[in-house]
Design an enzyme around this catalytic site. Structure first.
Site, PDB file in Angstrom:
ATOM      1  N   GLU A  97      -7.443   8.474  -7.101  1.00 49.07           N
ATOM      2  CA  GLU A  97      -6.049   8.058  -7.279  1.00 49.07           C
ATOM      3  C   GLU A  97      -5.985   6.922  -8.275  1.00 49.07           C
ATOM      4  O   GLU A  97      -5.076   6.850  -9.106  1.00 49.07           O
ATOM      5  CB  GLU A  97      -5.443   7.610  -5.929  1.00 49.07           C
ATOM      6  CG  GLU A  97      -3.947   7.292  -5.982  1.00 49.07           C
ATOM      7  CD  GLU A  97      -3.596   5.847  -6.329  1.00 49.07           C
ATOM      8  OE1 GLU A  97      -2.424   5.537  -6.542  1.00 49.07           O
ATOM      9  OE2 GLU A  97      -4.523   4.999  -6.416  1.00 49.07           O
ATOM     10  N   HIS A 118      -6.328  -4.955  -5.752  1.00 48.35           N
ATOM     11  CA  HIS A 118      -7.328  -4.546  -6.754  1.00 48.35           C
ATOM     12  C   HIS A 118      -8.375  -5.638  -7.022  1.00 48.35           C
ATOM     13  O   HIS A 118      -8.929  -5.713  -8.121  1.00 48.35           O
ATOM     14  CB  HIS A 118      -6.657  -4.092  -8.060  1.00 48.35           C
ATOM     15  CG  HIS A 118      -6.049  -2.725  -7.932  1.00 48.35           C
ATOM     16  ND1 HIS A 118      -5.547  -2.020  -9.001  1.00 48.35           N
ATOM     17  CD2 HIS A 118      -5.883  -1.927  -6.846  1.00 48.35           C
ATOM     18  CE1 HIS A 118      -5.094  -0.840  -8.572  1.00 48.35           C
ATOM     19  NE2 HIS A 118      -5.282  -0.767  -7.263  1.00 48.35           N
ATOM     20  N   ASP A 176       1.748   6.008  21.065  1.00 45.64           N
ATOM     21  CA  ASP A 176       1.570   4.698  20.441  1.00 45.64           C
ATOM     22  C   ASP A 176       0.140   4.715  19.873  1.00 45.64           C
ATOM     23  O   ASP A 176      -0.830   4.820  20.622  1.00 45.64           O
ATOM     24  CB  ASP A 176       1.726   3.642  21.545  1.00 45.64           C
ATOM     25  CG  ASP A 176       1.520   2.225  21.060  1.00 45.64           C
ATOM     26  OD1 ASP A 176       1.054   2.035  19.910  1.00 45.64           O
ATOM     27  OD2 ASP A 176       1.805   1.311  21.843  1.00 45.64           O
ATOM     28  N   ILE A 177       0.012   4.642  18.564  1.00 47.73           N
ATOM     29  CA  ILE A 177      -1.322   4.689  17.950  1.00 47.73           C
ATOM     30  C   ILE A 177      -2.037   3.365  18.226  1.00 47.73           C
ATOM     31  O   ILE A 177      -1.491   2.294  17.925  1.00 47.73           O
ATOM     32  CB  ILE A 177      -1.200   4.927  16.428  1.00 47.73           C
ATOM     33  CG1 ILE A 177      -0.565   6.302  16.142  1.00 47.73           C
ATOM     34  CG2 ILE A 177      -2.554   4.800  15.736  1.00 47.73           C
ATOM     35  CD1 ILE A 177      -1.381   7.499  16.565  1.00 47.73           C
ATOM     36  N   ASP A 182      -0.100  -1.840  12.498  1.00 48.21           N
ATOM     37  CA  ASP A 182       0.279  -1.213  13.772  1.00 48.21           C
ATOM     38  C   ASP A 182       1.622  -0.497  13.661  1.00 48.21           C
ATOM     39  O   ASP A 182       1.755   0.680  14.006  1.00 48.21           O
ATOM     40  CB  ASP A 182       0.324  -2.303  14.861  1.00 48.21           C
ATOM     41  CG  ASP A 182       0.503  -1.733  16.249  1.00 48.21           C
ATOM     42  OD1 ASP A 182       0.262  -0.520  16.461  1.00 48.21           O
ATOM     43  OD2 ASP A 182       0.882  -2.509  17.149  1.00 48.21           O
ATOM     44  N   ASP A 197       0.043   4.705   1.122  1.00 44.88           N
ATOM     45  CA  ASP A 197      -0.807   3.966   0.191  1.00 44.88           C
ATOM     46  C   ASP A 197      -0.425   2.488   0.312  1.00 44.88           C
ATOM     47  O   ASP A 197       0.645   2.090  -0.153  1.00 44.88           O
ATOM     48  CB  ASP A 197      -0.563   4.489  -1.229  1.00 44.88           C
ATOM     49  CG  ASP A 197      -1.478   3.844  -2.264  1.00 44.88           C
ATOM     50  OD1 ASP A 197      -2.310   2.997  -1.899  1.00 44.88           O
ATOM     51  OD2 ASP A 197      -1.336   4.196  -3.460  1.00 44.88           O
TER      52      ASP A 197
HETATM   53  N1  TRP Z   1      -0.862   3.237  -5.988  1.00 47.33           N
HETATM   54  C1  TRP Z   1      -1.136   1.886  -6.368  1.00 47.33           C
HETATM   55  C2  TRP Z   1      -2.636   1.672  -6.243  1.00 47.33           C
HETATM   56  O1  TRP Z   1      -3.288   2.374  -5.520  1.00 47.33           O
HETATM   57  C3  TRP Z   1      -0.434   0.879  -5.507  1.00 47.33           C
HETATM   58  C4  TRP Z   1       1.024   0.937  -5.628  1.00 47.33           C
HETATM   59  C5  TRP Z   1       1.779   0.254  -6.486  1.00 47.33           C
HETATM   60  C6  TRP Z   1       1.917   1.711  -4.855  1.00 47.33           C
HETATM   61  N2  TRP Z   1       3.084   0.563  -6.319  1.00 47.33           N
HETATM   62  C7  TRP Z   1       3.196   1.443  -5.319  1.00 47.33           C
HETATM   63  C8  TRP Z   1       1.749   2.599  -3.822  1.00 47.33           C
HETATM   64  C9  TRP Z   1       4.313   2.046  -4.760  1.00 47.33           C
HETATM   65  C10 TRP Z   1       2.865   3.207  -3.255  1.00 47.33           C
HETATM   66  C11 TRP Z   1       4.127   2.927  -3.737  1.00 47.33           C
HETATM   67  O2  TRP Z   1      -3.166   0.815  -6.875  1.00 47.33           O
HETATM   68 ZN    ZN Z   2      -3.658   2.607  -3.779  1.00 49.30          ZN
HETATM   69 CA    CA Z   3       0.429   1.051  17.940  1.00 48.85          CA
END
Ligand code: TRP
Ligand code: ZN
Ligand code: CA
Length: 350
Positions: free
Chosen positions: A168, A283, A40-41, A298, A197
């Protein structure tokens, strides 16, 4: 190479044998199960990494963006933790928009070099804010999973690698560069790449990438076990670093809790929250440590550890000594070795 879900047939067979003998499950089995189960993290640890990334942004003009001092400070922060935990780390440099960018790669020593299971997250933010959900969340959860691997002294069948990508936000630049530097033979050794992400969105959904079926099923089963419904990720296929791997034929998967898209009323019904953006601070300057749903962070952190543990176990090699072809070769008086051998032999089926 395709991933396979490691079978639990071995343990089941031993339990069945124990049942026939009228004995309870041997302690060795319980011990083996404990060794195989992901921990369990601790979400508090993940949150501490987020607080540290927030401090880095605060000390560097409010962001951790490519080409800014807060980005390199983020790389140094993550690298120091991994070095202290016994990882072999590499900082890979590239150039984008006239600035030096950095990827951080961390290899956990051991495992089959011909079966690499990689997990990653982009570490850069946009220039407008500290990027705590996007993507301190994925970065911190992958970091804490890597540290948990070290704490457990995990010796998986597969070779584990973790990656933190630069730039990215400028178009998957760092991960594209990493993949471009792999030879076709190196690419063929990946059993999978898992991407994280945005996994702590303040008004979260629980989205699983619809890519490699084994990775996808591993995540879906984990959430099903929690009783948390999931949906297929559709907010932007190809909009994160997994696309760089998918484009060269590497099986990919991942998790996502939503960005600027609005949660539907049906989604509010299943997940709670409100019919507003999954992340209203996407953003923006308000993507701070206040922009995190702890429950989502979690659950997703625990899901990452579950996938890393489960998918790296893979097929097992008997660890030397006598290997029995089948349980008929095992004599009852030699029950102790029967336990070990049955697990080993049937484990190959996975
Ligand atoms: N990668 C995008 C970012 O960093 C965010 C994002 C939008 C995303 N749609 C996604 C990430 C679908 C994973 C899957 O701004
Ligand atoms: Zn992102
Ligand atoms: Ca956890």
């Amino acid at each position: 190479m395709k991933l396979s879900v490691p079978g639990r047939a071995g343990a089941v067979a031993v339990l069945a044998l124990a049942g026939l003998l009228g004995t309870s499950a041997p302690a060795a089995v319980a011990q083996q199960d404990a060794a195989l189960a992901a921990p369990d993290i601790p979400v508090a640890n993940v949150k501490q990494h987020l607080a540290d990334l927030q401090s880095i942004a605060n000390a560097n003009g409010g962001n951790r963006a490519h080409g800014r001092t807060g980005y390199k400070a983020s790389i140094d922060f993550v690298k120091a933790k991994l070095d202290a935990a016994g990882y072999t780390t590499t900082v890979q440099q590239f150039t984008s928009s006239g600035s030096t960018g950095y990827n951080l790669i961390a290899d956990w020593p051991g495992g089959d070099p011909n079966q690499v299971l990689m997990s990653g997250a982009h570490l850069d933010s946009v220039t407008s804010g500290p990027g705590i959900n996007d993507n301190g969340s994925g970065s911190a959860a992958v970091l804490e999973t890597a540290l948990a691997v070290s704490r457990a002294g995990l010796q998986p069948t597969k070779h584990l690698r973790f990656g933190w990508w630069g730039a990215e936000e400028l178009g998957l630049v760092g991960s594209k560069y990493y993949v471009s530097q792999l030879s076709s033979s190196e690419r063929s050794k990946f059993s999978g790449y898992m991407n994280f992400d945005m996994i702590g969105s303040p008004n979260p959904g629980y989205f699983v990438y619809d890519d490699d079926p084994t990775i996808e099923q591993t995540f879906k089963s984990y959430f099903a076990g929690l009783g948390v419904p999931t949906e297929i990720e559709t907010e932007g296929d190809g909009r994160s670093d997994h696309a760089s791997f998918k484009n060269v034929g590497i099986p990919v998967g991942g998790l996502f809790t939503g960005a600027s898209r609005v949660k539907s009323s049906a989604q509010v019904q299943k997940w709670g929250g409100t019919a507003t953006s999954f992340d209203r601070c996407y953003h923006s300057s308000c993507d701070t440590t206040s922009n995190i749903n702890d429950t989502a962070l979690d659950r997703n952190s625990d899901a990452i550890a579950h996938a890393v543990w489960t998918l790296s176990a893979g097929t097992t090699q008997p660890p030397g000594g006598t290997v029995f072809e089948n349980t008929a070769d095992v004599s009852i008086p030699d029950y102790g070795s029967a336990v070990t051998s049955t697990v080993n032999v049937t484990g190959v089926a996975g």
